[in-house]
Scaffold this motif. Sequence first.
Motif, PDB file in Angstrom:
ATOM      1  N   PRO A 185      -7.185   2.714   0.149  1.00 17.49           N
ATOM      2  CA  PRO A 185      -5.909   2.945  -0.204  1.00 17.49           C
ATOM      3  C   PRO A 185      -5.643   3.318  -2.057  1.00 17.49           C
ATOM      4  CG  PRO A 185      -6.282   0.761   0.072  1.00 17.49           C
ATOM      5  CD  PRO A 185      -7.633   1.251   0.216  1.00 17.49           C
ATOM      6  N   THR A 244      -7.596   6.942   7.586  1.00 13.74           N
ATOM      7  CA  THR A 244      -8.745   6.023   8.059  1.00 13.74           C
ATOM      8  C   THR A 244      -9.770   6.689   9.052  1.00 13.74           C
ATOM      9  OG1 THR A 244      -7.082   4.209   8.061  1.00 13.74           O
ATOM     10  CG2 THR A 244      -8.780   3.873   9.665  1.00 13.74           C
ATOM     11  N   SER A 255      -1.357   4.682   8.264  1.00 12.57           N
ATOM     12  CA  SER A 255      -2.362   5.838   7.803  1.00 12.57           C
ATOM     13  C   SER A 255      -2.881   6.744   9.079  1.00 12.57           C
ATOM     14  CB  SER A 255      -3.651   5.229   7.446  1.00 12.57           C
ATOM     15  OG  SER A 255      -4.287   4.209   8.307  1.00 12.57           O
ATOM     16  N   ARG A 283     -10.642   2.663   5.081  1.00 12.24           N
ATOM     17  CA  ARG A 283      -9.718   3.423   4.328  1.00 12.24           C
ATOM     18  C   ARG A 283      -9.855   3.124   2.885  1.00 12.24           C
ATOM     19  NH1 ARG A 283      -4.307   4.250   2.691  1.00 12.24           N
ATOM     20  NH2 ARG A 283      -3.340   2.170   3.127  1.00 12.24           N
ATOM     21  N   THR A 289       0.877  -1.247   0.034  1.00  7.18           N
ATOM     22  CA  THR A 289       0.033  -0.074   0.087  1.00  7.18           C
ATOM     23  C   THR A 289       0.935   1.237  -0.055  1.00  7.18           C
ATOM     24  OG1 THR A 289      -0.314   0.649   2.360  1.00  7.18           O
ATOM     25  CG2 THR A 289      -1.320  -1.280   1.526  1.00  7.18           C
ATOM     26  N   HIS A 347     -10.392  -2.184   4.160  1.00  6.09           N
ATOM     27  CA  HIS A 347      -9.814  -1.233   3.086  1.00  6.09           C
ATOM     28  C   HIS A 347     -10.840  -1.500   1.839  1.00  6.09           C
ATOM     29  CE1 HIS A 347      -6.062  -1.674   5.522  1.00  6.09           C
ATOM     30  NE2 HIS A 347      -5.746  -0.537   4.770  1.00  6.09           N
TER      31      HIS A 347
END
Length: 337
Positions: free
Chosen positions: A120, A95, A178, A118, A30, A64
């Motif tokens: 990405p 996030t 994050s 989140r 990520t 995610h």
Amino acid sequence: METKLLGGCAEDIAKAAELIKNGYVVGIPTETVYGLGADALNEQAVRAVFAAKDRPADNPLIVHIADFSDAEKYASYIPELARKLAEKFCPGPLTMIFPKKDIIPSVTSGGLDTVGIRVPSHEVMHRIIVESGCPIAAPSANLSGLPSPTCAEHVMDDMQGRIAAVLDGGSSEFGVESTVICFENEDTVRILRPGAVTREMLLEICGEVNIDPAVLKELENGETAASPGMKYIHYSPKANVVVVEGNTENFREFISRNNGENVYSLIYGSEEMDSDCKYMAYGETAEEQAHLLFQRLRELDEAEAKTVYVRPPSKEGIGLAVYNRLIRAAGFEVIRV
Ligand code: AMP
Ligand code: MG
């Protein structure tokens, strides 16, 4: 189990997606750090993530998704402020915590009634989510307590034999995890964990941005963390890490007094050290320091450093995230010279 190393070609991305769809755990790239990805709705797969990392069961996983519009499927309430933040920062390293819908298993949320979501921006990660058709629960791909992995090799070092595969998608752009926020009221958020979406950036959208006390200091006995991850020893190499604040001259003098065979320092890119001191540099700007911190902590272990004296980053911008990780790596040991 043999851990396969996959590359970033279409065929390997499809393999990683297929493995995740079938309930396996895969190390995935990520833009923040590498993650250990599994189908967030598959309890058994999520249990395998906790087992591979040795992660405490009460430390929830971030879910995610490919597009913020999918958040409705997993969150029972999304405040207007979150939608505005999503417009600006999704996809990206932010996030957001929402009350969860029942579809998110309790193992995934670490027993909490909330879920961290989140979107990405990493192209390969995005394609794995889309091709697997799963929301992907993915904590950082390190063994619990160790520095987070910022390249596929780090993931292999920690996870060889523990997971089905690792997909090599290059080195992580940001190098720190994050930013995690929760919502306090209609225009206020709280940073539970600082990251590349900084307080300054959040203030462009939010009226107020509070920083949770656990970000910068150790929790006292009996205090509970809003973000369970903040209560654990974290990001720690084997070496004893000590943060040393002060100017370059005083730092050099401190090192010459405390030098020894397995003593290293981690310094700013521009600093010069005496030739008999062992040192590594981790850049000059907070962005460079974020990108290099975890990599350097792993390299210091490889060099068999026993004690590492580290120059702290500024606490501005992404520097706050670096400082937050560093004081945890140091077990909150800070010396002023
Ligand atoms: P990692 O998976 O290593 O990136 O760690 C995830 C971080 O997000 C940990 O510090 C967790 O405690 C935090 N987190 C994830 N979900 C939640 C949640 N629902 N509420 C509060 N913190 C969360
Ligand atoms: Mg982690």
